[in-house]
Scaffold this active site. Structure first.
Site, PDB file in Angstrom:
ATOM      1  N   ARG A 180      -9.204  -0.466   3.697  1.00 16.37           N
ATOM      2  CA  ARG A 180      -8.253   0.563   3.254  1.00 16.37           C
ATOM      3  C   ARG A 180      -6.898  -0.046   2.922  1.00 16.37           C
ATOM      4  NH1 ARG A 180      -7.011   4.683   7.474  1.00 16.37           N
ATOM      5  NH2 ARG A 180      -5.465   5.101   5.894  1.00 16.37           N
ATOM      6  N   ASP A 201       3.667  -0.287  12.585  1.00 17.76           N
ATOM      7  CA  ASP A 201       2.459  -0.885  11.993  1.00 17.76           C
ATOM      8  C   ASP A 201       2.275  -2.351  12.395  1.00 17.76           C
ATOM      9  OD1 ASP A 201       1.763   1.435  10.700  1.00 17.76           O
ATOM     10  OD2 ASP A 201       2.804   0.934   8.858  1.00 17.76           O
ATOM     11  N   CYS A 250      -5.586   7.516   9.388  1.00 22.89           N
ATOM     12  CA  CYS A 250      -5.744   6.758  10.633  1.00 22.89           C
ATOM     13  C   CYS A 250      -5.719   7.665  11.852  1.00 22.89           C
ATOM     14  CB  CYS A 250      -4.619   5.740  10.775  1.00 22.89           C
ATOM     15  SG  CYS A 250      -4.869   4.258   9.812  1.00 22.89           S
ATOM     16  N   ARG A 252      -0.455  13.556  14.305  1.00 16.39           N
ATOM     17  CA  ARG A 252      -0.049  13.521  12.904  1.00 16.39           C
ATOM     18  C   ARG A 252       0.115  14.910  12.278  1.00 16.39           C
ATOM     19  NH1 ARG A 252      -1.973   8.354   9.819  1.00 16.39           N
ATOM     20  NH2 ARG A 252       0.238   8.328   9.390  1.00 16.39           N
ATOM     21  N   PRO A 253       1.059  15.705  12.802  1.00 14.86           N
ATOM     22  CA  PRO A 253       1.286  17.041  12.251  1.00 14.86           C
ATOM     23  C   PRO A 253       1.903  16.987  10.847  1.00 14.86           C
ATOM     24  CG  PRO A 253       2.929  16.510  13.921  1.00 14.86           C
ATOM     25  CD  PRO A 253       1.963  15.367  13.895  1.00 14.86           C
ATOM     26  N   ILE A 286       6.378   6.058  18.432  1.00 14.14           N
ATOM     27  CA  ILE A 286       6.229   6.814  17.173  1.00 14.14           C
ATOM     28  C   ILE A 286       4.926   7.622  17.102  1.00 14.14           C
ATOM     29  CG2 ILE A 286       6.216   6.619  14.635  1.00 14.14           C
ATOM     30  CD1 ILE A 286       8.319   4.390  15.028  1.00 14.14           C
ATOM     31  N   ASP A 295       4.057  19.706   9.906  1.00 10.88           N
ATOM     32  CA  ASP A 295       5.043  20.799   9.924  1.00 10.88           C
ATOM     33  C   ASP A 295       6.294  20.485   9.106  1.00 10.88           C
ATOM     34  OD1 ASP A 295       5.283  18.814  11.987  1.00 10.88           O
ATOM     35  OD2 ASP A 295       6.935  19.965  12.841  1.00 10.88           O
ATOM     36  N   LEU A 296       6.729  19.218   9.099  1.00  5.85           N
ATOM     37  CA  LEU A 296       7.977  18.890   8.399  1.00  5.85           C
ATOM     38  C   LEU A 296       7.801  19.017   6.877  1.00  5.85           C
ATOM     39  CD1 LEU A 296       9.103  15.826  10.571  1.00  5.85           C
ATOM     40  CD2 LEU A 296       9.700  18.240  10.849  1.00  5.85           C
ATOM     41  N   LYS A 321       0.839  -1.212   0.000  1.00  2.00           N
ATOM     42  CA  LYS A 321       0.000   0.000   0.000  1.00  2.00           C
ATOM     43  C   LYS A 321       0.868   1.254   0.000  1.00  2.00           C
ATOM     44  CE  LYS A 321      -1.916   1.519   4.051  1.00  2.00           C
ATOM     45  NZ  LYS A 321      -1.584   2.918   4.325  1.00  2.00           N
ATOM     46  N   ASN A 322       1.805   1.310   0.945  1.00  2.00           N
ATOM     47  CA  ASN A 322       2.535   2.564   1.121  1.00  2.00           C
ATOM     48  C   ASN A 322       3.565   2.827   0.026  1.00  2.00           C
ATOM     49  OD1 ASN A 322       0.915   3.133   3.268  1.00  2.00           O
ATOM     50  ND2 ASN A 322       2.362   2.397   4.811  1.00  2.00           N
TER      51      ASN A 322
HETATM   52  C1  EPZ Z   1       3.981   6.226   7.318  1.00  2.00           C
HETATM   53  O1  EPZ Z   1       3.213   7.277   7.915  1.00  2.00           O
HETATM   54  C2  EPZ Z   1       3.004   5.146   7.000  1.00  2.00           C
HETATM   55  N1  EPZ Z   1       1.983   5.681   6.087  1.00  2.00           N
HETATM   56  C3  EPZ Z   1       2.350   4.664   8.296  1.00  2.00           C
HETATM   57  O2  EPZ Z   1       1.535   3.587   7.998  1.00  2.00           O
HETATM   58  C4  EPZ Z   1       3.450   4.211   9.255  1.00  2.00           C
HETATM   59  O3  EPZ Z   1       2.863   3.870  10.483  1.00  2.00           O
HETATM   60  C5  EPZ Z   1       4.450   5.346   9.482  1.00  2.00           C
HETATM   61  O4  EPZ Z   1       4.972   5.783   8.201  1.00  2.00           O
HETATM   62  C6  EPZ Z   1       5.631   4.958  10.331  1.00  2.00           C
HETATM   63  O5  EPZ Z   1       6.321   3.920   9.735  1.00  2.00           O
HETATM   64  C7  EPZ Z   1       2.234   5.834   4.799  1.00  2.00           C
HETATM   65  O6  EPZ Z   1       3.319   5.559   4.285  1.00  2.00           O
HETATM   66  C8  EPZ Z   1       1.119   6.341   3.965  1.00  2.00           C
HETATM   67  P1  EPZ Z   1       5.845   9.536   9.684  1.00  2.00           P
HETATM   68  P2  EPZ Z   1       3.775   8.730   7.968  1.00  2.00           P
HETATM   69  O7  EPZ Z   1       5.794  10.843   8.991  1.00  2.00           O
HETATM   70  O8  EPZ Z   1       4.731   8.912   6.861  1.00  2.00           O
HETATM   71  C9  EPZ Z   1       5.900  12.772  13.160  1.00  2.00           C
HETATM   72  C10 EPZ Z   1      -0.497   2.528   7.683  1.00  2.00           C
HETATM   73  O9  EPZ Z   1      -1.301   1.972   8.455  1.00  2.00           O
HETATM   74  N2  EPZ Z   1       5.751  13.836  12.154  1.00  2.00           N
HETATM   75  O10 EPZ Z   1       7.036   8.665   9.436  1.00  2.00           O
HETATM   76  O11 EPZ Z   1       2.620   9.638   8.075  1.00  2.00           O
HETATM   77  C11 EPZ Z   1       4.632  11.912  13.279  1.00  2.00           C
HETATM   78  O12 EPZ Z   1       3.642  12.532  14.077  1.00  2.00           O
HETATM   79  C12 EPZ Z   1       0.101   3.829   8.065  1.00  2.00           C
HETATM   80  O13 EPZ Z   1      -0.155   2.046   6.600  1.00  2.00           O
HETATM   81  C13 EPZ Z   1       5.820  15.149  12.568  1.00  2.00           C
HETATM   82  O14 EPZ Z   1       6.024  15.438  13.742  1.00  2.00           O
HETATM   83  O15 EPZ Z   1       4.546   8.709   9.343  1.00  2.00           O
HETATM   84  C14 EPZ Z   1       5.185  10.660  13.893  1.00  2.00           C
HETATM   85  O16 EPZ Z   1       5.292  10.796  15.273  1.00  2.00           O
HETATM   86  C15 EPZ Z   1      -0.419   4.349   9.349  1.00  2.00           C
HETATM   87  N3  EPZ Z   1       5.667  16.127  11.623  1.00  2.00           N
HETATM   88  C16 EPZ Z   1       6.599  10.557  13.271  1.00  2.00           C
HETATM   89  O17 EPZ Z   1       6.892  11.867  12.763  1.00  2.00           O
HETATM   90  C17 EPZ Z   1       5.465  15.850  10.312  1.00  2.00           C
HETATM   91  O18 EPZ Z   1       5.337  16.799   9.516  1.00  2.00           O
HETATM   92  C18 EPZ Z   1       6.721   9.585  12.147  1.00  2.00           C
HETATM   93  O19 EPZ Z   1       5.664   9.779  11.215  1.00  2.00           O
HETATM   94  C19 EPZ Z   1       5.401  14.510   9.895  1.00  2.00           C
HETATM   95  C20 EPZ Z   1       5.555  13.513  10.850  1.00  2.00           C
END
Ligand code: EPZ
Length: 424
Positions: A403, A310, A122, A127-128, A332, A130-131, A22-23
């Site tokens: 999903r 996950d 989800c 889930r900010p 995380i 900002d980055l 999916k991802n």
């Molecule tokens: C990806 O989410 C996956 N989704 C998630 O899978 C997975 O759980 C996650 O990576 C961690 O491996 C997709 O690829 C679509 P992150 P992602 O940005 O990219 C913080 C599923 O079920 N953060 O790596 O959204 C965030 O809050 C999904 O398939 C900021 O602070 O996750 C978290 O604590 C659910 N600011 C950490 O970083 C930002 O701008 C890691 O999140 C972005 C993220």
């Protein structure tokens, strides 16, 4: 609303195939927008999130062909972004999936502007974004929040040095994709290393991009003027693979998992074997035997190559069957352990110490119940719980499972599970 009805306690055996990731699929669809030429994506999983992102791309006026001459949904899709006619991402669709944000970069790079709503997805924490906004700004975009949309504009994106203060998977992919058409060099530091990232970079390079270092913490992208068309096969879903390994440990019999990449779930395989689960590993397949006695194994999730967040929910379920006490730490996302309440309602004994830490007291007998799937990975975990529970389990809100898992009930039935989808 449709629901799953499960009669638990059946021993499962046989073969199950892993579908495309999916991802990886979601990000490949976004990257296709960089090119005016045709991208053919194969081994796409037929799941709701992929349907939603294809609808979003179609809504932007990009050509999406699902099957020669028809609108029928298959696992092969042709995307051709000869032109992008709209620069506003659909609010209704973006509300359904977090990964919708990945479309912003290529639209901004091609059109000089994009409006995007706050993405949904989800409910596993704050889930900010900002980055993402920081990264786009460093590449020269102006960001304005107006009328529920972020408006991003840049006459020309330029290369930038971007250090991620937190490792972000979609953030890394978004900046890597956006930088492909920016002027000059972009350097991403403290980048995520999930396997989907080097695979996408390799394919982009075949289409003319200049990306180095994907799969390591430092990625360098030299901007190019044009990306060609091509054909990309989506890699097997590592989260689905890991979920099936845990399914085998809980409900086997003997389950053979085909079309997978064992290296992508190394952290799970190490832990689960320590827990006493027998696994035979082949090049692209795994055989798992049901475990008679499970040892408690403490777990901390981590970015790749660590233990995937996950896979924490199904692993936590496995630990409810272990002989002793397990500590689970998932730093995380802050909402990833909330589903333990539902497991407790089925008879588990899990104490939530804080949003990131739980103690699991095992072994516990689970009983069937009526529960709603709160999010994708928690949803599949409750489904697995239903398969080992005594009696009948009803799982509602199954959109959250659809999903990410393609026709899961049909595939589990082939292994001997008593599960049906009741359409309402
Ligand atoms: C990806 O989410 C996956 N989704 C998630 O899978 C997975 O759980 C996650 O990576 C961690 O491996 C997709 O690829 C679509 P992150 P992602 O940005 O990219 C913080 C599923 O079920 N953060 O790596 O959204 C965030 O809050 C999904 O398939 C900021 O602070 O996750 C978290 O604590 C659910 N600011 C950490 O970083 C930002 O701008 C890691 O999140 C972005 C993220």
């Amino acid at each position: 609303m449709s629901y799953f009805e499960i009669n638990g306690g059946k021993k499962l055996k046989g073969v199950i195939e892993v579908k495309g990731a999916k991802n990886a699929a979601l990000k490949a669809v976004a990257a296709a927008l960089l090119s005016c030429e045709k991208w053919t994506l194969s081994n796409l999983p037929q799941i709701e999130d992929v349907k939603r992102i294809l609808e979003m791309v179609g809504d932007l006026g990009v050509e999406v062909k699902q099957k020669e001459g028809t609108k029928e949904w298959t696992n092969k899709v042709e995307i051709q972004a000869r032109s992008i006619q709209k620069t506003e991402l659909s609010k209704k669709l973006a509300g359904k999936l977090r990964a919708s944000i990945i479309l912003a970069g290529p639209v901004l790079a091609r059109k000089g502007k994009v409006s995007m709503p706050y993405p949904g997805g989800c409910v596993i924490g704050k889930r900010p974004i900002d980055l993402f906004l920081d990264g786009f700004q460093k590449m020269g975009a102006r960001v304005v929040w107006k009328d529920d949309y972020f408006s991003l504009s840049a006459r020309k994106l330029r290369g930038a040095k971007i250090f991620f203060p937190r490792i972000t998977v979609t953030g890394t992919e978004a900046m890597m994709i956006t930088a492909v058409l920016a002027e000059g060099e972009t350097i991403l530091e403290n980048a995520a290393m999930e396997p989907e990232i080097p695979v996408l970079a390799k394919f982009l390079n075949q289409c003319g991009a200049k990306i180095q270092g994907a799969g390591t913490p430092t990625i360098k992208i030299k901007g190019v003027k044009k990306i060609k068309g091509g054909q990309m096969k989506i890699i097997p879903d590592r989260i689905e693979t890991g979920t099936f390994v845990i399914l085998g440990a809980l409900c086997g019999g003997r389950i053979k998992i085909k079309n997978c990449c064992p290296d992508h779930i190394r952290a799970l395989l190490e832990n689960i074997q320590k827990a006493g689960v027998k696994i035979k590993e082949g090049k692209d397949e795994l055989v798992v035997w049901g475990a008679k006695k499970i040892k408690p194994i403490n777990l901390t999730t981590h970015e790749y190559p660590g233990f995937a967040t996950d896979l924490q929910p199904p692993f936590t379920l496995l630990m409810t069957q272990a002989q002793g006490i397990t500590q689970i730490h998932d730093p995380i996302f802050e909402g990833r352990l909330l589903f333990t309440d539902s497991l407790n309602s089925m008879g588990a004994n899990i104490v939530l110490n804080d949003p990131h830490r739980a103690t699991v007291y095992g072994p516990t007998k689970l009983r069937g119940r009526k529960i709603a799937s709160p999010d994708l990975r928690a949803g599949i975990t409750l489904l697995l719980a239903g398969l080992i529970a005594e009696g009948k389990t009803i799982i509602e809100n199954i959109y959250q499972i659809d999903r990410g898992y393609e026709r899961i009930e049909e595939r589990l039935r082939k292994l001997g599970a008593d599960i049906k989808r009741i359409e309402k």
